[in-house]
Design a protein around this motif. Structure first.
Motif, PDB file in Angstrom:
ATOM      1  N   ARG A  76      50.958  71.831  20.321  1.00  0.00           N
ATOM      2  CA  ARG A  76      49.662  72.460  20.047  1.00  0.00           C
ATOM      3  C   ARG A  76      48.528  71.545  20.480  1.00  0.00           C
ATOM      4  NH1 ARG A  76      48.699  73.318  14.156  1.00  0.00           N
ATOM      5  NH2 ARG A  76      49.473  71.226  14.163  1.00  0.00           N
ATOM      6  N   PHE A  77      47.386  72.137  20.728  1.00  0.00           N
ATOM      7  CA  PHE A  77      46.205  71.354  21.042  1.00  0.00           C
ATOM      8  C   PHE A  77      45.453  71.072  19.752  1.00  0.00           C
ATOM      9  CE2 PHE A  77      47.054  73.314  25.130  1.00  0.00           C
ATOM     10  CZ  PHE A  77      46.898  72.227  25.965  1.00  0.00           C
ATOM     11  N   PRO A  78      44.803  69.915  19.659  1.00  0.00           N
ATOM     12  CA  PRO A  78      44.028  69.629  18.448  1.00  0.00           C
ATOM     13  C   PRO A  78      42.812  70.538  18.338  1.00  0.00           C
ATOM     14  CG  PRO A  78      43.813  67.855  20.044  1.00  0.00           C
ATOM     15  CD  PRO A  78      44.794  68.812  20.600  1.00  0.00           C
ATOM     16  N   MET A  79      42.417  70.785  17.119  1.00  0.00           N
ATOM     17  CA  MET A  79      41.280  71.656  16.861  1.00  0.00           C
ATOM     18  C   MET A  79      40.093  70.803  16.401  1.00  0.00           C
ATOM     19  SD  MET A  79      41.002  74.884  14.299  1.00  0.00           S
ATOM     20  CE  MET A  79      41.867  75.996  15.359  1.00  0.00           C
ATOM     21  N   ARG A 115      42.580  64.258  18.906  1.00  0.00           N
ATOM     22  CA  ARG A 115      44.021  64.166  18.798  1.00  0.00           C
ATOM     23  C   ARG A 115      44.530  64.815  17.533  1.00  0.00           C
ATOM     24  NH1 ARG A 115      44.255  57.785  18.057  1.00  0.00           N
ATOM     25  NH2 ARG A 115      42.391  57.942  19.261  1.00  0.00           N
ATOM     26  N   GLN A 116      45.842  65.009  17.493  1.00  0.00           N
ATOM     27  CA  GLN A 116      46.498  65.476  16.285  1.00  0.00           C
ATOM     28  C   GLN A 116      47.667  64.549  15.978  1.00  0.00           C
ATOM     29  OE1 GLN A 116      48.598  69.145  16.177  1.00  0.00           O
ATOM     30  NE2 GLN A 116      49.575  68.859  18.156  1.00  0.00           N
ATOM     31  N   VAL A 117      48.084  64.507  14.723  1.00  0.00           N
ATOM     32  CA  VAL A 117      49.181  63.656  14.286  1.00  0.00           C
ATOM     33  C   VAL A 117      50.252  64.548  13.668  1.00  0.00           C
ATOM     34  CG1 VAL A 117      49.846  61.762  12.771  1.00  0.00           C
ATOM     35  CG2 VAL A 117      47.605  61.746  13.845  1.00  0.00           C
ATOM     36  N   VAL A 118      51.478  64.389  14.144  1.00  0.00           N
ATOM     37  CA  VAL A 118      52.628  65.085  13.575  1.00  0.00           C
ATOM     38  C   VAL A 118      53.572  64.009  13.048  1.00  0.00           C
ATOM     39  CG1 VAL A 118      54.556  66.640  14.016  1.00  0.00           C
ATOM     40  CG2 VAL A 118      52.395  66.980  15.206  1.00  0.00           C
ATOM     41  N   ILE A 119      53.778  64.000  11.738  1.00  0.00           N
ATOM     42  CA  ILE A 119      54.635  63.005  11.096  1.00  0.00           C
ATOM     43  C   ILE A 119      55.911  63.694  10.646  1.00  0.00           C
ATOM     44  CG2 ILE A 119      54.858  61.405   9.161  1.00  0.00           C
ATOM     45  CD1 ILE A 119      51.786  61.128   9.257  1.00  0.00           C
ATOM     46  N   VAL A 120      57.043  63.168  11.073  1.00  0.00           N
ATOM     47  CA  VAL A 120      58.341  63.701  10.680  1.00  0.00           C
ATOM     48  C   VAL A 120      59.007  62.675   9.780  1.00  0.00           C
ATOM     49  CG1 VAL A 120      60.534  64.627  11.441  1.00  0.00           C
ATOM     50  CG2 VAL A 120      58.509  64.929  12.858  1.00  0.00           C
ATOM     51  N   HIS A 144      57.426  65.864  29.227  1.00  0.00           N
ATOM     52  CA  HIS A 144      56.139  66.556  29.390  1.00  0.00           C
ATOM     53  C   HIS A 144      55.440  66.617  28.034  1.00  0.00           C
ATOM     54  CE1 HIS A 144      57.539  67.712  33.326  1.00  0.00           C
ATOM     55  NE2 HIS A 144      58.651  68.150  32.763  1.00  0.00           N
ATOM     56  N   TYR A 145      55.004  65.484  27.561  1.00  0.00           N
ATOM     57  CA  TYR A 145      54.395  65.423  26.232  1.00  0.00           C
ATOM     58  C   TYR A 145      52.908  65.726  26.278  1.00  0.00           C
ATOM     59  CZ  TYR A 145      53.033  60.754  27.750  1.00  0.00           C
ATOM     60  OH  TYR A 145      52.523  59.706  28.452  1.00  0.00           O
ATOM     61  N   GLN A 146      52.377  66.031  25.121  1.00  0.00           N
ATOM     62  CA  GLN A 146      50.953  66.312  24.958  1.00  0.00           C
ATOM     63  C   GLN A 146      50.229  64.984  24.738  1.00  0.00           C
ATOM     64  OE1 GLN A 146      49.595  68.972  25.552  1.00  0.00           O
ATOM     65  NE2 GLN A 146      48.110  69.643  24.086  1.00  0.00           N
ATOM     66  N   ASN A 147      49.271  64.656  25.597  1.00  0.00           N
ATOM     67  CA  ASN A 147      48.557  63.380  25.478  1.00  0.00           C
ATOM     68  C   ASN A 147      47.765  63.259  24.190  1.00  0.00           C
ATOM     69  OD1 ASN A 147      49.432  62.304  27.882  1.00  0.00           O
ATOM     70  ND2 ASN A 147      47.712  63.114  29.039  1.00  0.00           N
ATOM     71  N   SER A 148      47.351  64.363  23.630  1.00  0.00           N
ATOM     72  CA  SER A 148      46.502  64.310  22.441  1.00  0.00           C
ATOM     73  C   SER A 148      47.302  64.314  21.142  1.00  0.00           C
ATOM     74  CB  SER A 148      45.537  65.496  22.455  1.00  0.00           C
ATOM     75  OG  SER A 148      46.263  66.704  22.487  1.00  0.00           O
TER      76      SER A 148
END
Length: 142
Positions: A83-86, A90-95, A113-117
């Motif tokens: 997803r793109f940040p809103m 940037r956005q943070v996804v913590i697993v 092919h990762y999302q830079n943000s």
């Protein structure tokens, strides 16, 4: 003023992540922090540091997602990370508990092919990742 009394292992790297780079910075070395080891205290501490400092309080509502390895598959994690940040850079996804994810090999297409943000934090607790697998070899090279 510091939040924690004593520095933890990896705190310097976490502070490097929190610095706002110029918009043209590709964030290549910061996109896949794999926090792993046999000491869950330090993993929780470093993950909490990233969770509390990378985004501001206003940005966290839309751009920070915390997932648990028991509850999700790797395709859900990669869909969230794409997803793109809103209203943020940037956005943070913590697993958390990433060692419980069964289909870890499905992360390979996202690594290519990762999302830079997006900063995808994988907290791998209580055991070391199998370095013979292609995913962990690739993560070691990025």
């Amino acid at each position: 003023m510091r939040r924690f009394g004593t520095p933890v292992v990896g705190e310097r790297e976490a502070r490097r992540v929190t610095k706002r780079p110029a918009p043209s910075h590709p964030l290549q070395s910061l996109c896949f922090p794999l926090v792993c080891g046999e000491e869950p205290f330090f993993i929780d501490r470093l993950t909490a540091l990233l969770e509390n400092t990378v985004l501001t309080e206003d940005e966290k509502a839309f751009n920070q997602t915390v997932l648990y390895g028991n509850d999700v598959s790797m395709s859900t994690i990669t869909d969230t990370a794409r997803r793109f940040p809103m209203m943020s850079e940037r956005q943070v996804v913590i697993v958390r508990e990433a060692q419980n994810i069964r289909d870890f090999d499905n992360l390979l297409p996202y690594i290519d092919h990762y999302q830079n943000s997006t900063i995808l934090v994988l907290a791998y607790k209580n055991k070391k990742p199998d370095k013979r697998k292609g995913v962990f070899k690739k993560l070691g090279n990025t």
